[in-house]
Design an enzyme around this catalytic site. Structure first.
Site, mmCIF file in Angstrom:
data_model
loop_
_atom_site.group_PDB
_atom_site.id
_atom_site.type_symbol
_atom_site.label_atom_id
_atom_site.label_comp_id
_atom_site.label_asym_id
_atom_site.label_seq_id
_atom_site.Cartn_x
_atom_site.Cartn_y
_atom_site.Cartn_z
ATOM 1 N N CYS A 115 0.809 -1.219 0.083
ATOM 2 C CA CYS A 115 -0.043 0.013 -0.127
ATOM 3 C C CYS A 115 0.835 1.431 0.009
ATOM 4 O O CYS A 115 0.460 2.347 -0.322
ATOM 5 C CB CYS A 115 -0.923 0.175 1.180
ATOM 6 S SG CYS A 115 -2.260 -1.595 1.225
ATOM 7 N N HIS A 252 -3.230 7.450 1.800
ATOM 8 C CA HIS A 252 -3.818 6.104 1.223
ATOM 9 C C HIS A 252 -5.087 5.879 1.701
ATOM 10 O O HIS A 252 -5.428 6.061 3.016
ATOM 11 C CB HIS A 252 -2.685 5.203 1.850
ATOM 12 C CG HIS A 252 -3.186 3.585 1.680
ATOM 13 N ND1 HIS A 252 -3.643 3.283 0.358
ATOM 14 C CD2 HIS A 252 -3.286 2.752 2.423
ATOM 15 C CE1 HIS A 252 -4.109 2.009 0.612
ATOM 16 N NE2 HIS A 252 -3.679 1.598 1.500
ATOM 17 N N ASN A 282 -10.017 0.191 -0.602
ATOM 18 C CA ASN A 282 -8.633 0.261 -0.569
ATOM 19 C C ASN A 282 -7.950 -0.457 -1.871
ATOM 20 O O ASN A 282 -8.277 -1.648 -2.005
ATOM 21 C CB ASN A 282 -8.003 -0.637 0.673
ATOM 22 C CG ASN A 282 -6.590 -0.561 0.926
ATOM 23 O OD1 ASN A 282 -5.947 -0.391 -0.022
ATOM 24 N ND2 ASN A 282 -6.305 -0.966 2.223
HETATM 25 O O1 UT7 Z 1 -4.115 -0.739 3.425
HETATM 26 C C1 UT7 Z 1 -3.234 -1.350 4.029
HETATM 27 C C2 UT7 Z 1 -3.302 -1.233 5.345
HETATM 28 N N1 UT7 Z 1 -4.341 -1.876 5.855
HETATM 29 C C3 UT7 Z 1 -5.285 -1.219 6.912
HETATM 30 O O2 UT7 Z 1 -4.979 -0.044 7.064
HETATM 31 C C4 UT7 Z 1 -6.342 -1.927 7.454
HETATM 32 C C5 UT7 Z 1 -6.318 -1.618 8.905
HETATM 33 N N2 UT7 Z 1 -7.418 -2.289 9.806
HETATM 34 C C6 UT7 Z 1 -8.863 -1.779 9.534
HETATM 35 O O3 UT7 Z 1 -8.972 -0.894 8.684
HETATM 36 C C7 UT7 Z 1 -9.797 -2.646 10.428
HETATM 37 O O4 UT7 Z 1 -9.163 -3.171 11.466
HETATM 38 C C8 UT7 Z 1 -10.457 -3.395 9.814
HETATM 39 C C9 UT7 Z 1 -11.661 -2.338 9.010
HETATM 40 C C10 UT7 Z 1 -10.218 -4.522 8.993
HETATM 41 C C11 UT7 Z 1 -11.590 -3.971 10.889
HETATM 42 O O5 UT7 Z 1 -12.345 -3.121 11.746
HETATM 43 P P1 UT7 Z 1 -12.229 -3.155 13.299
HETATM 44 O O6 UT7 Z 1 -12.922 -2.228 13.897
HETATM 45 O O7 UT7 Z 1 -10.526 -3.052 13.754
HETATM 46 O O8 UT7 Z 1 -12.986 -4.612 13.842
HETATM 47 P P2 UT7 Z 1 -12.488 -5.809 14.426
HETATM 48 O O9 UT7 Z 1 -11.296 -6.736 13.545
HETATM 49 O O10 UT7 Z 1 -11.967 -5.475 15.628
HETATM 50 O O11 UT7 Z 1 -13.745 -6.816 14.397
HETATM 51 C C12 UT7 Z 1 -14.679 -6.346 14.973
HETATM 52 C C13 UT7 Z 1 -15.927 -7.359 15.023
HETATM 53 C C14 UT7 Z 1 -15.509 -8.877 15.072
HETATM 54 O O12 UT7 Z 1 -16.601 -9.491 15.941
HETATM 55 P P3 UT7 Z 1 -16.489 -9.831 17.414
HETATM 56 O O13 UT7 Z 1 -15.280 -10.599 17.779
HETATM 57 O O14 UT7 Z 1 -16.619 -8.473 18.009
HETATM 58 O O15 UT7 Z 1 -17.867 -10.456 17.665
HETATM 59 C C15 UT7 Z 1 -15.327 -9.289 13.799
HETATM 60 O O16 UT7 Z 1 -15.506 -10.722 13.598
HETATM 61 O O17 UT7 Z 1 -16.537 -7.274 13.732
HETATM 62 C C16 UT7 Z 1 -16.392 -8.574 13.040
HETATM 63 N N3 UT7 Z 1 -16.209 -8.248 11.699
HETATM 64 C C17 UT7 Z 1 -17.255 -8.175 10.695
HETATM 65 N N4 UT7 Z 1 -18.582 -8.093 10.913
HETATM 66 C C18 UT7 Z 1 -19.255 -7.764 10.033
HETATM 67 C C19 UT7 Z 1 -15.148 -8.511 11.051
HETATM 68 N N5 UT7 Z 1 -15.077 -8.303 9.631
HETATM 69 C C20 UT7 Z 1 -16.563 -8.002 9.459
HETATM 70 C C21 UT7 Z 1 -17.372 -7.797 8.526
HETATM 71 N N6 UT7 Z 1 -18.939 -7.743 8.685
HETATM 72 N N7 UT7 Z 1 -16.980 -7.701 7.213
#
Ligand code: UT7
Length: 325
Positions: A115, A252, A282
């Site tokens: 990225c 980005h 992204n």
């Molecule tokens: O470009 C390269 C760099 N990449 C990035 O910058 C990405 C950085 N990370 C992020 O943008 C975020 O971490 C994500 C968007 C990927 C995830 O967001 P988050 O707020 O960190 O969510 P999380 O991983 O803590 O997940 C929260 C909850 C979980 O459920 P529980 O354990 O709380 O029950 C996940 O299983 O959301 C769940 N979850 C989803 N639910 C619905 C994870 N993905 C999804 C989904 N739809 N697509």
């Protein structure tokens, strides 16, 4: 004192015709439009057609940038294509772009910093142009990330999309002051201790397959704001500028919450942020030039404006560059 700077002559982009909405994704994996919008800001992304490759997207963006610059392809003697999704393991997709544009001079190569690829490519092209060894560069970010997604993994497949963007840089004499046009400063960083937090589980030397993207999203998020703001602050210090001098902050496009967090910590006001994450998702190395072209086309970025680009991604890699448009 006259010095050589890499000035922007033109900017272009390309998005595949097909869009994939959050509602469609909700029919494929256990997710919802609400979750994706709230956690990322993404509403839709573009998907390359069957038979449409990273080099094809790159050629469209390059032609667009050349037209904006008023140049024929033969004016270019350097092509740097930032991509983590090349057409083939080798040769570099950049040479396919070079051949399709009919360019037979100079050099073309791919740059792999995921990225952060476009920021690294700008910094690399700027260094090479300032040596006097090259005159005009096409700096391209092009990706077909949807080809390396595991469409059963809701934690990654909702995030990424396909696209390409490009700029033409020219080595030009400038006064050597902050009022100069061109790349005024750039910073590239990496730290391989984080390599398993965002990676692809295949490759020619390991599995012999292309593999699928794997990400510990929370871990990436946790480091993103600190790393990005650090690189931006380094570039501000190196160039003797302040965050309030920035006309346009073009990050980005990974996640609207990361973008807002960086801008807030740096003290960049919201009206200066260029965000396309809602419509593009992204697109890795393509996201910054896609956003640049969006803001040039709609009249926000104008000649003379001070533009800060920044990125962070797999590796981890991160960096920033300050450009007087
Ligand atoms: O470009 C390269 C760099 N990449 C990035 O910058 C990405 C950085 N990370 C992020 O943008 C975020 O971490 C994500 C968007 C990927 C995830 O967001 P988050 O707020 O960190 O969510 P999380 O991983 O803590 O997940 C929260 C909850 C979980 O459920 P529980 O354990 O709380 O029950 C996940 O299983 O959301 C769940 N979850 C989803 N639910 C619905 C994870 N993905 C999804 C989904 N739809 N697509």
């Amino acid at each position: 004192m006259s010095i050589t700077r890499s000035i922007v002559l033109g900017c272009g982009s390309y998005l595949p015709a097909r869009t994939l909405t959050n509602a469609e994704l909700a029919g494929m994996v256990d997710t919802s439009d609400d979750w994706i919008v709230q956690r990322t800001g993404i509403r839709e992304r573009h998907i390359a057609a069957d038979g449409e490759f990273t080099s094809d997207l790159a050629v469209h963006a390059a032609r667009d940038a050349l037209a904006a610059a008023g140049l024929e392809p033969q004016a270019i003697d350097l092509i740097i294509l930032a991509t983590a999704t090349p057409d083939h393991t080798f040769p570099a997709s950049a040479v396919t772009v070079q051949a399709q544009l009919g360019i037979t001079q100079g050099a073309a190569f791919d740059l792999q910093a995921v990225c952060s690829g476009f920021v690294f490519a700008i910094a690399t092209a700027d260094s090479l142009l300032r040596t006097g060894g090259f005159k005009r560069a096409l700096v391209i970010g092009s990706e077909t990330f949807t080809r390396i997604l595991d469409w059963k993994d809701r934690t990654t497949c909702v995030i990424f999309g396909d696209g390409a963007g490009a700029v033409v840089l020219e080595a030009a004499p400038q006064a050597g002051t902050l009022a100069d046009r061109g790349v005024l400063g750039a910073k590239m960083r990496s730290d391989g201790r984080h390599k398993s937090k965002l990676y692809v589980d295949g490759g020619p030397s390991t599995t012999g397959t292309a593999g699928y993207l794997r990400m510990e999203g929370k871990e990436v998020f946790r480091h993103a704001v600190t790393m990005i703001t650090g690189a931006v602050e380094d570039v501000l210090a190196e160039t003797g500028t302040k965050a309030t001098d920035i006309d346009w902050f073009v990050p980005h496009q990974a996640n609207q919450r990361i973008i807002d967090g960086c801008a807030h910590r740096l003290g960049v006001s919201r009206d200066k942020i260029v965000s396309t994450v809602d419509r593009h998702g992204n697109t890795s190395a393509a996201s910054i030039p896609l956003a640049l072209h969006t803001a040039v086309t709609d009249g926000r970025i104008k000649q003379g404006d001070l533009v800060m680009i920044e990125a962070m991604g797999g590796g981890f890699t991160w960096g920033a560059a300050l450009i007087r448009w």
